[in-house]
Design a protein around this motif. Structure first.
Motif, PDB file in Angstrom:
ATOM      1  N   ALA A  30       0.735  -1.244  -0.123  1.00 29.48           N
ATOM      2  CA  ALA A  30      -0.006  -0.092   0.048  1.00 29.48           C
ATOM      3  C   ALA A  30       0.783   1.198  -0.062  1.00 29.48           C
ATOM      4  O   ALA A  30       2.007   1.363   0.892  1.00 29.48           O
ATOM      5  N   PRO A  31       0.657   2.124  -0.940  1.00 28.43           N
ATOM      6  CA  PRO A  31       1.504   3.256  -1.080  1.00 28.43           C
ATOM      7  C   PRO A  31       0.666   4.401  -0.058  1.00 28.43           C
ATOM      8  O   PRO A  31       1.264   5.588  -0.304  1.00 28.43           O
ATOM      9  N   ARG A  32      -0.098   4.227   0.602  1.00 28.11           N
ATOM     10  CA  ARG A  32      -0.848   5.006   1.432  1.00 28.11           C
ATOM     11  C   ARG A  32       0.088   4.954   3.052  1.00 28.11           C
ATOM     12  O   ARG A  32       0.506   3.883   3.358  1.00 28.11           O
ATOM     13  N   PRO A  33      -0.249   5.844   3.941  1.00 28.01           N
ATOM     14  CA  PRO A  33       0.290   5.643   5.360  1.00 28.01           C
ATOM     15  C   PRO A  33      -0.647   4.443   5.908  1.00 28.01           C
ATOM     16  O   PRO A  33      -1.800   4.226   5.632  1.00 28.01           O
ATOM     17  N   VAL A  34       0.021   3.888   6.603  1.00 24.14           N
ATOM     18  CA  VAL A  34      -0.670   2.657   7.501  1.00 24.14           C
ATOM     19  C   VAL A  34      -0.239   2.950   9.023  1.00 24.14           C
ATOM     20  O   VAL A  34       0.514   3.544   9.299  1.00 24.14           O
ATOM     21  N   HIS A  35      -1.080   2.338   9.778  1.00 27.04           N
ATOM     22  CA  HIS A  35      -0.857   2.328  10.944  1.00 27.04           C
ATOM     23  C   HIS A  35       0.240   1.234  11.455  1.00 27.04           C
ATOM     24  O   HIS A  35       0.732   0.271  10.916  1.00 27.04           O
ATOM     25  N   PRO A  36       0.788   1.970  12.621  1.00 23.53           N
ATOM     26  CA  PRO A  36       2.136   1.108  12.959  1.00 23.53           C
ATOM     27  C   PRO A  36       1.881  -0.362  13.389  1.00 23.53           C
ATOM     28  O   PRO A  36       0.723  -0.623  13.854  1.00 23.53           O
ATOM     29  N   GLY A  37       2.766  -1.042  12.762  1.00 26.44           N
ATOM     30  CA  GLY A  37       2.515  -2.733  12.837  1.00 26.44           C
ATOM     31  C   GLY A  37       1.778  -3.314  11.712  1.00 26.44           C
ATOM     32  O   GLY A  37       1.590  -4.360  11.858  1.00 26.44           O
ATOM     33  N   GLU A  38       0.834  -2.349  10.920  1.00 25.20           N
ATOM     34  CA  GLU A  38       0.004  -3.137  10.001  1.00 25.20           C
ATOM     35  C   GLU A  38       0.856  -3.811   9.038  1.00 25.20           C
ATOM     36  O   GLU A  38       0.319  -5.037   8.879  1.00 25.20           O
ATOM     37  N   ARG A  39       1.711  -3.457   8.526  1.00 26.08           N
ATOM     38  CA  ARG A  39       2.450  -4.235   7.485  1.00 26.08           C
ATOM     39  C   ARG A  39       3.178  -5.389   8.331  1.00 26.08           C
ATOM     40  O   ARG A  39       3.183  -6.642   7.529  1.00 26.08           O
ATOM     41  N   TRP A  40       3.783  -5.414   9.159  1.00 26.66           N
ATOM     42  CA  TRP A  40       4.422  -6.518  10.190  1.00 26.66           C
ATOM     43  C   TRP A  40       3.165  -7.382  10.426  1.00 26.66           C
ATOM     44  O   TRP A  40       3.452  -8.766  10.100  1.00 26.66           O
ATOM     45  N   ALA A  41       2.008  -7.069  10.739  1.00 21.06           N
ATOM     46  CA  ALA A  41       0.695  -8.035  10.893  1.00 21.06           C
ATOM     47  C   ALA A  41       0.739  -8.690   9.619  1.00 21.06           C
ATOM     48  O   ALA A  41       0.075  -9.915   9.616  1.00 21.06           O
ATOM     49  N   ALA A  42       0.549  -8.106   8.475  1.00 19.95           N
ATOM     50  CA  ALA A  42       0.271  -8.684   7.211  1.00 19.95           C
ATOM     51  C   ALA A  42       1.315  -9.716   6.688  1.00 19.95           C
ATOM     52  O   ALA A  42       0.805 -10.744   6.401  1.00 19.95           O
ATOM     53  N   ALA A  43       2.584  -9.341   7.146  1.00 19.94           N
ATOM     54  CA  ALA A  43       3.670 -10.332   6.864  1.00 19.94           C
ATOM     55  C   ALA A  43       3.492 -11.531   7.659  1.00 19.94           C
ATOM     56  O   ALA A  43       3.534 -12.693   7.269  1.00 19.94           O
ATOM     57  N   ARG A  44       3.074 -11.332   8.869  1.00 14.91           N
ATOM     58  CA  ARG A  44       2.937 -12.479   9.946  1.00 14.91           C
ATOM     59  C   ARG A  44       1.841 -13.403   9.532  1.00 14.91           C
ATOM     60  O   ARG A  44       1.834 -14.440   9.591  1.00 14.91           O
ATOM     61  N   GLU A  45       0.767 -12.575   9.005  1.00 18.35           N
ATOM     62  CA  GLU A  45      -0.450 -13.417   8.515  1.00 18.35           C
ATOM     63  C   GLU A  45      -0.212 -14.177   7.349  1.00 18.35           C
ATOM     64  O   GLU A  45      -0.881 -15.111   7.262  1.00 18.35           O
ATOM     65  N   SER A  46       0.851 -13.519   6.424  1.00 22.58           N
ATOM     66  CA  SER A  46       1.109 -14.521   5.161  1.00 22.58           C
ATOM     67  C   SER A  46       1.796 -15.881   5.644  1.00 22.58           C
ATOM     68  O   SER A  46       1.613 -16.984   4.975  1.00 22.58           O
ATOM     69  N   THR A  47       2.440 -16.007   6.706  1.00 23.57           N
ATOM     70  CA  THR A  47       3.358 -17.231   7.228  1.00 23.57           C
ATOM     71  C   THR A  47       2.024 -17.920   7.821  1.00 23.57           C
ATOM     72  O   THR A  47       1.998 -19.183   7.689  1.00 23.57           O
ATOM     73  N   ARG A  48       0.998 -17.384   8.457  1.00 20.87           N
ATOM     74  CA  ARG A  48       0.066 -18.312   8.879  1.00 20.87           C
ATOM     75  C   ARG A  48      -1.040 -18.776   7.797  1.00 20.87           C
ATOM     76  O   ARG A  48      -1.305 -19.917   7.924  1.00 20.87           O
ATOM     77  N   SER A  49      -1.146 -17.948   6.878  1.00 23.71           N
ATOM     78  CA  SER A  49      -1.834 -18.475   5.739  1.00 23.71           C
ATOM     79  C   SER A  49      -1.058 -19.690   4.922  1.00 23.71           C
ATOM     80  O   SER A  49      -1.723 -20.856   4.692  1.00 23.71           O
ATOM     81  N   ALA A  50       0.015 -19.621   4.852  1.00 26.58           N
ATOM     82  CA  ALA A  50       0.834 -20.510   4.228  1.00 26.58           C
ATOM     83  C   ALA A  50       0.921 -21.970   5.485  1.00 26.58           C
ATOM     84  O   ALA A  50       0.351 -23.235   4.756  1.00 26.58           O
ATOM     85  N   GLY A  51       0.825 -21.735   6.546  1.00 23.73           N
ATOM     86  CA  GLY A  51       0.373 -22.879   7.324  1.00 23.73           C
ATOM     87  C   GLY A  51      -0.997 -23.367   7.414  1.00 23.73           C
ATOM     88  O   GLY A  51      -1.006 -24.693   7.257  1.00 23.73           O
ATOM     89  N   ARG A  52      -1.848 -22.669   7.155  1.00 24.82           N
ATOM     90  CA  ARG A  52      -3.238 -23.273   6.987  1.00 24.82           C
ATOM     91  C   ARG A  52      -3.213 -23.904   5.603  1.00 24.82           C
ATOM     92  O   ARG A  52      -3.829 -24.873   5.510  1.00 24.82           O
ATOM     93  N   TYR A  53      -2.675 -23.622   4.630  1.00 20.20           N
ATOM     94  CA  TYR A  53      -2.577 -24.000   3.269  1.00 20.20           C
ATOM     95  C   TYR A  53      -1.798 -25.509   3.438  1.00 20.20           C
ATOM     96  O   TYR A  53      -2.509 -26.504   2.793  1.00 20.20           O
TER      97      TYR A  53
END
Length: 61
Positions: free
Chosen positions: A25-48
């Motif tokens: 996202a080229p917009r300002p994000v809340h602190p930790g928002e990108r970190w949370a999305a990156a963490r969620e991608s690893t959780r998504s991989a685990g669920r898959y």
């Protein structure tokens, strides 16, 4: 089984694509928002992995 595997993959790729939009996202994000999305991608991989494993070998391990 083949259609089921493709459906799992399609769902996983859709989830990763949504997470990618958050990360890129080229917009300002809340602190930790990108970190949370990156963490969620690893959780998504685990669920898959879990879903594919259960589909390929439904017997409990």
């Amino acid at each position: 089984m083949h259609p089921d595997l493709l459906a799992l993959l399609d769902a996983h790729l859709a989830e990763l694509t949504a997470l990618r939009h958050v990360l890129a996202a080229p917009r300002p994000v809340h602190p930790g928002e990108r970190w949370a999305a990156a963490r969620e991608s690893t959780r998504s991989a685990g669920r898959y992995v879990q879903a594919v494993t259960e589909l390929m070998d439904p017997a409990p391990v």
